[in-house]
Design a protein around this motif. Sequence first.
Motif, PDB file in Angstrom:
ATOM      1  N   UNK A 248       0.837  -1.199   0.000  1.00 54.91           N
ATOM      2  CA  UNK A 248       0.000   0.000   0.000  1.00 54.91           C
ATOM      3  C   UNK A 248       0.876   1.255   0.000  1.00 54.91           C
ATOM      4  N   UNK A 249       1.860   1.263  -0.898  1.00 56.68           N
ATOM      5  CA  UNK A 249       2.801   2.387  -0.961  1.00 56.68           C
ATOM      6  C   UNK A 249       2.153   3.674  -1.431  1.00 56.68           C
ATOM      7  N   UNK A 250       1.079   3.585  -2.202  1.00 57.41           N
ATOM      8  CA  UNK A 250       0.449   4.800  -2.719  1.00 57.41           C
ATOM      9  C   UNK A 250      -0.144   5.640  -1.591  1.00 57.41           C
ATOM     10  N   UNK A 251      -0.442   5.019  -0.450  1.00 55.26           N
ATOM     11  CA  UNK A 251      -1.018   5.770   0.676  1.00 55.26           C
ATOM     12  C   UNK A 251      -0.077   6.885   1.120  1.00 55.26           C
ATOM     13  N   UNK A 252       1.224   6.681   0.983  1.00 56.97           N
ATOM     14  CA  UNK A 252       2.191   7.696   1.418  1.00 56.97           C
ATOM     15  C   UNK A 252       2.075   8.988   0.623  1.00 56.97           C
ATOM     16  N   UNK A 253       1.511   8.927  -0.547  1.00 57.17           N
ATOM     17  CA  UNK A 253       1.456  10.097  -1.411  1.00 57.17           C
ATOM     18  C   UNK A 253       0.298  11.025  -1.077  1.00 57.17           C
ATOM     19  N   UNK A 254      -0.598  10.635  -0.174  1.00 58.54           N
ATOM     20  CA  UNK A 254      -1.761  11.450   0.152  1.00 58.54           C
ATOM     21  C   UNK A 254      -1.455  12.535   1.182  1.00 58.54           C
ATOM     22  N   UNK A 255      -0.262  12.533   1.754  1.00 54.28           N
ATOM     23  CA  UNK A 255       0.117  13.532   2.761  1.00 54.28           C
ATOM     24  C   UNK A 255      -0.804  13.484   3.983  1.00 54.28           C
ATOM     25  N   UNK A 256      -1.155  12.286   4.426  1.00 56.91           N
ATOM     26  CA  UNK A 256      -2.008  12.165   5.600  1.00 56.91           C
ATOM     27  C   UNK A 256      -1.236  12.546   6.858  1.00 56.91           C
ATOM     28  N   UNK A 257      -1.948  13.109   7.817  1.00 59.11           N
ATOM     29  CA  UNK A 257      -1.345  13.435   9.105  1.00 59.11           C
ATOM     30  C   UNK A 257      -1.159  12.161   9.921  1.00 59.11           C
ATOM     31  N   UNK A 258      -0.433  12.280  11.036  1.00 55.46           N
ATOM     32  CA  UNK A 258      -0.200  11.120  11.892  1.00 55.46           C
ATOM     33  C   UNK A 258      -1.506  10.559  12.439  1.00 55.46           C
ATOM     34  N   UNK A 259      -2.456  11.436  12.717  1.00 52.45           N
ATOM     35  CA  UNK A 259      -3.729  10.977  13.279  1.00 52.45           C
ATOM     36  C   UNK A 259      -4.501  10.134  12.264  1.00 52.45           C
ATOM     37  N   UNK A 260      -4.493  10.541  11.006  1.00 55.99           N
ATOM     38  CA  UNK A 260      -5.185   9.763   9.980  1.00 55.99           C
ATOM     39  C   UNK A 260      -4.450   8.449   9.731  1.00 55.99           C
ATOM     40  N   UNK A 261      -3.117   8.499   9.742  1.00 55.55           N
ATOM     41  CA  UNK A 261      -2.350   7.271   9.520  1.00 55.55           C
ATOM     42  C   UNK A 261      -2.611   6.242  10.617  1.00 55.55           C
ATOM     43  N   UNK A 262      -2.846   6.707  11.834  1.00 53.35           N
ATOM     44  CA  UNK A 262      -3.141   5.773  12.918  1.00 53.35           C
ATOM     45  C   UNK A 262      -4.477   5.074  12.719  1.00 53.35           C
ATOM     46  N   UNK A 263      -5.348   5.649  11.945  1.00 55.72           N
ATOM     47  CA  UNK A 263      -6.664   5.065  11.709  1.00 55.72           C
ATOM     48  C   UNK A 263      -6.697   4.199  10.453  1.00 55.72           C
ATOM     49  N   UNK A 264      -5.556   3.994   9.834  1.00 55.97           N
ATOM     50  CA  UNK A 264      -5.426   3.047   8.729  1.00 55.97           C
ATOM     51  C   UNK A 264      -4.684   1.834   9.270  1.00 55.97           C
ATOM     52  N   UNK A 265      -5.392   0.739   9.476  1.00 53.59           N
ATOM     53  CA  UNK A 265      -4.822  -0.450  10.113  1.00 53.59           C
ATOM     54  C   UNK A 265      -4.966  -1.640   9.181  1.00 53.59           C
ATOM     55  N   UNK A 266      -4.225  -2.699   9.530  1.00 56.64           N
ATOM     56  CA  UNK A 266      -4.269  -3.931   8.759  1.00 56.64           C
ATOM     57  C   UNK A 266      -4.709  -5.078   9.662  1.00 56.64           C
ATOM     58  N   UNK A 267      -5.293  -6.061   9.013  1.00 58.56           N
ATOM     59  CA  UNK A 267      -5.726  -7.247   9.731  1.00 58.56           C
ATOM     60  C   UNK A 267      -5.837  -8.390   8.737  1.00 58.56           C
ATOM     61  N   UNK A 268      -5.483  -9.588   9.184  1.00 55.25           N
ATOM     62  CA  UNK A 268      -5.593 -10.763   8.322  1.00 55.25           C
ATOM     63  C   UNK A 268      -6.985 -11.366   8.456  1.00 55.25           C
ATOM     64  N   UNK A 269      -7.376 -12.087   7.441  1.00 59.39           N
ATOM     65  CA  UNK A 269      -8.698 -12.719   7.457  1.00 59.39           C
ATOM     66  C   UNK A 269      -8.799 -13.747   8.570  1.00 59.39           C
ATOM     67  N   UNK A 270      -7.707 -14.438   8.845  1.00 57.81           N
ATOM     68  CA  UNK A 270      -7.735 -15.448   9.903  1.00 57.81           C
ATOM     69  C   UNK A 270      -7.942 -14.816  11.273  1.00 57.81           C
ATOM     70  N   UNK A 271      -7.312 -13.652  11.518  1.00 57.45           N
ATOM     71  CA  UNK A 271      -7.493 -12.981  12.810  1.00 57.45           C
ATOM     72  C   UNK A 271      -8.913 -12.442  12.955  1.00 57.45           C
TER      73      UNK A 271
END
Length: 349
Positions: A248-271
């Motif tokens: 998800x390298x393209x996300x870096x190009x949006x200039x999101x603040x630290x607060x928005x970046x903290x709200x973008x999380x990952x999770x596996x289907x098994x979890x």
Amino acid sequence: MSGNQSDVDSVQSRRVTWEGCSVLLDINDGDRLVFSRLTENSSLKIGKKNYPLRPLIGCPFGSLFQVEYGAEGSKLSRLLQSAEVCNIQENGDYQPVEEHRDNRELVDNNKAQSLSGENIEELRRQGATGDEIIEALIANSATFEKKTAFSQAKYRLKKQKKYAPRVLLRRPVARSICETYFTKYPARIGFMRVDTLSLLLSMANVAANSDILVVDMVGGLLTGAVAERMGGSGYVCNMYLESSPYPMDIVRMFNFSDEICKRIVRISLSDLCSVQSDPSEEMGHDVSVTANSSNEQMCSHDTDTEPAGMEEIAPSSENVVSKCKVPKAGDKASQENIDLWKANGFSSS
């Protein structure tokens, strides 16, 4: 500490650039499109020369820059609106007028221009601007006055792109990023057009204060577009089906603040599906925004093996960018949020 963080976020929320932000550089009205990160050492190659991008720091998005020549060499200089208006008035507005000229008697034998390359280099050493060089070329052309108004405008534009190239400073947003990748590297985003992206966001009911489950196999474009629309409220949960997350390298190009970046999380289907009493009930509340509806075979995560975030959208890598620390998005979701999503599901579409 919180005060410093709020200051950084306030700077990033402005419409002017700052050191370390991502930008989209439009060279000569779409001839080349370049993604870059503004730092003290970053530069942009136009023609055979590298131009530092330091003058772009602190300027509003939408500013127009032009290569100017001086005693210290060539550099990117910002064109103010007043200067642009004066330039248009001086060059003429090229309104359609009744004329009796045509180009039938013109012969293209490369003998109409009396100004040689050595003369042009001498003008540059004397500090002549790009516009002055163009006017000198026009004055020394034996056929310019015989051309039609359309041909004269075309001649001016051709010389302007060569001797006074311009760079438009654009903000990387979901639309501009999608359009740029679709033009140059469509396979990296699954051949997704901007209208398809907007339809996905609308049909999935992406809005503020939502928890959106995303299966993003297009380099992070869909994840960034969802986070951009949510505006920092709610969570964007990027789910991956295999053992390793999708890039998800393209996300870096949006200039999101630290607060928005903290709200973008990952999770596996098994979890997400572990320890469930009734899988059918849980799946009834989950909403998956799938970006690879018809292009799953073309845009698997193995298609793009190199980072696609900070690169030049051009056939060759000409842009020199130094490393700069940026907010990281895509940390693993906390157990508290996972339990909440298992109990309540995600926002419906």
